[in-house]
Design an enzyme around this catalytic site. Sequence first.
Site, PDB file in Angstrom:
ATOM      1  N   CYS A   1      30.897 -14.585  67.180  1.00 13.13           N
ATOM      2  CA  CYS A   1      31.316 -15.533  68.208  1.00 13.13           C
ATOM      3  C   CYS A   1      30.203 -15.603  69.244  1.00 13.13           C
ATOM      4  CB  CYS A   1      32.574 -15.047  68.914  1.00 13.13           C
ATOM      5  SG  CYS A   1      33.941 -14.704  67.800  1.00 13.13           S
TER       6      CYS A   1
ATOM      7  N   GLY B   1      32.981  -9.462  68.105  1.00 13.69           N
ATOM      8  CA  GLY B   1      32.996  -8.208  67.335  1.00 13.69           C
ATOM      9  C   GLY B   1      34.369  -8.004  66.712  1.00 13.69           C
TER      10      GLY B   1
ATOM     11  N   GLU C   1      19.034 -16.225  40.624  1.00  9.02           N
ATOM     12  CA  GLU C   1      19.079 -16.515  42.058  1.00  9.02           C
ATOM     13  C   GLU C   1      17.665 -16.752  42.622  1.00  9.02           C
ATOM     14  OE1 GLU C   1      21.051 -17.513  44.106  1.00  9.02           O
ATOM     15  OE2 GLU C   1      20.274 -16.990  46.068  1.00  9.02           O
TER      16      GLU C   1
ATOM     17  N   LYS D   1      16.375 -20.215  44.387  1.00 12.31           N
ATOM     18  CA  LYS D   1      15.788 -20.252  45.735  1.00 12.31           C
ATOM     19  C   LYS D   1      14.471 -21.009  45.697  1.00 12.31           C
ATOM     20  CE  LYS D   1      18.356 -19.492  47.964  1.00 12.31           C
ATOM     21  NZ  LYS D   1      19.648 -19.141  47.460  1.00 12.31           N
TER      22      LYS D   1
ATOM     23  N   HIS E   1      12.572 -15.960  22.604  1.00 10.30           N
ATOM     24  CA  HIS E   1      13.227 -16.854  21.648  1.00 10.30           C
ATOM     25  C   HIS E   1      12.960 -18.323  21.962  1.00 10.30           C
ATOM     26  CE1 HIS E   1      15.189 -13.498  19.757  1.00 10.30           C
ATOM     27  NE2 HIS E   1      15.618 -13.070  20.947  1.00 10.30           N
TER      28      HIS E   1
END
Length: 668
Positions: free
Chosen positions: A2, A125, A541, A545, A564
Amino acid sequence: MCGIVGYLGKNSALPVLIDGLRRLEYRGYDSAGVALYLENDIQCVKAVGKIKELEEKIGYYEIKSPQPLFTKEGNYKKSPQPPFNKGGSCLGIAHTRWATHGEPSEDNAHPHSDCSGKIWIAHNGIIENHKALKEKLEEKGHKFKSQTDTEVIAHLIEDIYNNELEKLKSPQPLFNKEGNNRKSPQPPFTKGGNNNREGLLTDSLIKALKMLKGAYGIVLIHKDYPDKIIAAKMGSPLAIGLGDTETIIASDISAIITHTKQVIYLDDGEIAEIDKNDLRIFNIDNVKIEKEIEEVNWDIGEAEKKGFPYFMLKEIFEQPESIMNSIRGRVMEREGKVKLGGFDSVSKKLRDINRIIITACGTAMHAGLVGEYMLEEYAGIPTEVEYASEFRYRQPIINKETALLAISQSGETADTLAAIREAKEKNALTLGIVNVVGSSIAREIDAGAYNHIGPEISVASTKAFTSQVAIMALITVYLGRQRQMSLVVGERIIKELLLIPEKIKNILGRNDEIKKIAQKYMNADNFFYLGRKYNNPTALEGALKLKELSYIHAEGIPSGEMKHGSIALIDGNFPSMFICPKDSVYEKNISNMEEIKSRGGRVIAIATEGDERVKEIADDVIYIPKTLEMLTPILATVPLQLFAYHVSALKGLDVDKPRNLAKSVTVE
Ligand code: G6P
């Protein structure tokens, strides 16, 4: 996560608070509120939604730049709404919320107050022991108005304050009947001058803080102390801006530096008491601390990104903290167990689950693939991973012993949402790992775990991925310990997981080194990303990116599969990124690396610190610290994020908003 702002000064507090909230909006925007000291009272206004909803509600525009009272159409224009139509206030606090406990609503919006409405608090928090404290306070008659963990702080301070006030009102004789010297007051009430009303508020706060477990950044005001604002920090950031005639406290300096560049950064365990003419910083034992005033040399544009040129880089660097936020309060190290509050309601059903289908899109799907390896190896539950966009077009075999686990940062991805609905239709138990509290997916699933990592702004997902994998590890221990997993294994995974944040810091320290490697390879047109077992998803991943950020074609392939067909593409202009930590498939990876080298390919390797053998084969090596095999994807992904970031930045592209993409894909 927050954003909080506090103001005490000679100017009007409201514009500073609202401007501060706008700048902190990146920290969350499901509701906002402001509390001002006005006419011997504290008045509070809250609104659900973004800051502009709050501005609208308080008629803020009219205060800032007065408009004619009548519009062209002759309609009466909105004037500032009560209570803020009563002129200037020089003391106030404000908050923009990113919900963790309690749905986004006005009741749950900050600031929160005690029963009397005298104490007002804005908090960032999580108070982990709020439930136990709340129960005790309710027994004493305190009435709570919200579902938040924060409200307990206000009531706790009220409780302590009132008790101490009673003691002050009825002084005891200095000598008791027996003629013995009466006990002197206990700390913190022993510190000079504090056993009077002036020091009472701060002392009560200190006592309350000692009872809290968890993380907080707090600003506090009290109706009976119109010249005082108090701040306390433990785990959540707080900075204090020192102007000539005003003091501003905020979650980050973006809310401060348009007013002053003189700043004090509070450290964990520090409390700041700000009066009209004085600023005192001390620790929880009321011992004064001398702090350095720092001169900030950022401009406001940079400050929003905390000095990082892009949100992506900031989010990459946040990962030690964000992972800790995902783990905090959820592990019982000595018992080798994990507690996931969101799973409590379905824990019995989870014991009977004999199959898990993980569904997600993009980066979240890669986290799911890591989870598949974890769940099968450590929890012994047959698991499969399905693209959410494919799931409902098959005839998925689902029964009541099947659980569908959806992973989504935004909680709004349409394909993932549709997959959940399809699974519910077929009677599956639906679970989730979601970052955005109160999002559609969070509301749709039967049970879930939030990431608690704050908003992820950059379109390319970074800190969400590492947190999702960390939570997959937590779920694995949770489900594993319900089954055959031993205490020792549970303990080991938790112990290693808790070490991950420090190890990420070590990798972040290699940023310059990674940038140099990015410089060397940035002009390649194609890339392979190769890995095995746990790091097969890491390869996928890493490739995602690079392609989404730099528009370089990149393909993630299992290292063993490369021979392959794909190996036909290898030549001197087609580099390969090998994820090759010292794990159970290390030798096999080394052989595949040799196969590429012998065909003239260039290799960058992600390897375990101290591995000299890889250095002899690969052209470039990026080292990561050693960890448990199942957790290596968290560490190995960080250099891949940095690599993709630098290639994109070096090419001069818009790192945070790559072409054709969106952060949250709400169409199928
Ligand atoms: C978009 C984003 C990706 C993200 C994916 C899933 O494609 O660009 O970064 O991984 O959606 O998003 P979610 O919010 O469901 O995790």
